[in-house]
Design an enzyme around this catalytic site. Structure first.
Site, PDB file in Angstrom:
ATOM      1  CG  ASP A  54     -15.916  22.296  36.632  1.00  0.00           C
ATOM      2  OD1 ASP A  54     -15.911  20.861  36.446  1.00  0.00           O
ATOM      3  OD2 ASP A  54     -17.013  22.829  36.566  1.00  0.00           O
TER       4      ASP A  54
ATOM      5  CG  ASP B 102     -37.820  26.579  26.571  1.00  0.00           C
ATOM      6  OD1 ASP B 102     -38.241  27.856  26.459  1.00  0.00           O
ATOM      7  OD2 ASP B 102     -37.372  25.756  25.564  1.00  0.00           O
TER       8      ASP B 102
ATOM      9  CB  ALA C 121     -23.365  23.972  37.291  1.00  0.00           C
ATOM     10  CB  ALA C 122     -28.051  25.982  34.789  1.00  0.00           C
ATOM     11  N   GLY C 123     -28.390  23.219  35.976  1.00  0.00           N
ATOM     12  CA  GLY C 123     -29.184  21.797  36.021  1.00  0.00           C
ATOM     13  C   GLY C 123     -28.776  21.716  37.672  1.00  0.00           C
ATOM     14  CG  ASP C 124     -25.037  20.083  38.826  1.00  0.00           C
ATOM     15  OD1 ASP C 124     -25.591  19.083  38.331  1.00  0.00           O
ATOM     16  OD2 ASP C 124     -23.941  20.469  38.057  1.00  0.00           O
TER      17      ASP C 124
HETATM   18  O1  RIB Z   1     -22.971  19.872  35.634  1.00  0.00           O
HETATM   19  C1  RIB Z   1     -21.995  20.635  35.322  1.00  0.00           C
HETATM   20  C2  RIB Z   1     -20.728  19.963  35.782  1.00  0.00           C
HETATM   21  O2  RIB Z   1     -20.361  18.618  35.117  1.00  0.00           O
HETATM   22  C3  RIB Z   1     -19.325  20.655  35.907  1.00  0.00           C
HETATM   23  O3  RIB Z   1     -19.123  21.437  36.931  1.00  0.00           O
HETATM   24  C4  RIB Z   1     -18.449  19.518  35.510  1.00  0.00           C
HETATM   25  O4  RIB Z   1     -17.803  19.267  36.618  1.00  0.00           O
HETATM   26  C5  RIB Z   1     -19.169  18.174  35.209  1.00  0.00           C
HETATM   27  O5  RIB Z   1     -19.358  17.384  36.161  1.00  0.00           O
END
Ligand code: RIB
Length: 306
Positions: free
Chosen positions: A17, A223, A249-252
């Site tokens: 990133d 939410d 990346a909160a969703g990750d």
């Molecule tokens: O979900 C966040 C990610 O989306 C980032 O780290 C970026 O690399 C993209 O893939």
């Protein structure tokens, strides 16, 4: 003592990133003075792998990096989190790159340049088919070529390995996917892409189940999450209130944590609560993989916020 649990296996993307911090996301044609720039490991697949590994689970990642300076850094960062990188490969050319803006209010805008992620091919999946077959759950996203994703899902379906698919960034999916995925986890924008704008949570879940999906987790950031199982319960799981400084990346983080909790035997609503806690902690920190909380931090946070 060796860890005899089936591993979480991530088949997906890994990216460096390129983060520009700025007071706000610039408008088209606008020039702003930024406040900082940094390179920091990301990529939806690798972020999910790090999230799950830091939460104490056995994780292996199948992905490609380039032969540039970023490749070794990306692999080393996974190893530092405890991710098994023996199925990672290096390929000629650039690693995946993600130039992005992160604004002072925590919001972001990202462009992903696939690089080595675009070279994830069927041969790579074949090379690690036994690892995929041995998984307790496989985590996928949409940052590798669609044909490679379909090939992976076919393999998982034949081997009865459940798949958690993060449909991000949103893209048209072949019909076979809907019955091959155990958990489907779109955010608001992605859900609208798949079922249309303006639907309620219940209606969104209903339309996704109608496609053949069993488990639907609608991620809603601050939410919380709406978790729906076909023919069963459909309920909100409340969020934890925190001051977000960086939502990248909160969703990750949510997906990695959700997979860990499901593998540990939690029901889907308990798993989403655990994942909400992990992702709440992640948005209080900068970076993608750098923001993923450790298990002790999530357990402590949950104990303080019960
Ligand atoms: O979900 C966040 C990610 O989306 C980032 O780290 C970026 O690399 C993209 O893939």
């Amino acid at each position: 003592m060796s860890d005899t649990r089936k591993p979480i296996v991530v088949v997906g993307s890994i990216t460096m990133d390129l983060v520009t911090r700025t007071p706000r996301i610039p408008a088209i044609g606008q020039t702003l003075i930024g406040t900082a720039f940094e390179t920091t490991p990301g990529g939806k697949g690798a972020n999910q792998a790090v999230a799950a590994a830091r939460l104490g689970y056995r994780v292996a990642m199948i992905a490609k990096v380039g032969d540039d300076a970023f490749g070794p850094q990306l692999i080393e960062n996974l190893q530092c989190a405890g991710v098994d990188t023996s199925a990672m490969a290096q390929t000629v050319g650039s690693s995946g790159l993600a130039p992005m803006f992160v604004a002072d209010d925590g919001q972001n805008a990202i462009v992903v340049v696939p690089g080595a992620n675009g070279k994830m091919d069927r041969a790579m999946v074949d090379s690690h088919a036994s690892l995929i077959r041995s998984a307790g759950i496989v985590l996928c996203q949409l940052e590798i070529p669609p044909g490679t994703l379909s090939y992976t899902l076919d393999l998982c379906a034949k081997a009865n390995v459940p798949v958690l698919l993060d449909p991000a960034p949103a893209a048209t999916l072949p019909d076979a996917v809907w019955s091959q995925v155990e958990w489907f986890t779109p955010n608001e924008t992605e859900a609208a892409f798949y079922v249309g704008d303006g639907a309620s949570m219940e209606e969104t879940a209903r339309r996704l189940h109608a496609k053949g999906l069993r488990g639907v987790v609608l991620k809603r950031g601050g939410d919380g999450a709406f978790v729906s199982v076909a023919g069963g319960r459909a309920e909100w799981v409340r969020p934890f209130k925190v001051q977000a400084i960086d939502t990248v990346a909160a969703g990750d983080c949510f997906n990695g944590a959700f997979a860990v909790a499901i593998e540990e035997g939690k029901d889907p609503w308990q798993a989403a609560r655990f994942a909400n806690a992990a992702s709440a902690l992640s948005v209080t920190r900068k970076g993608a993989q750098a923001s993923m909380p450790w298990r002790s931090e999530v357990d402590e946070f949950l104990a303080q916020n019960c």
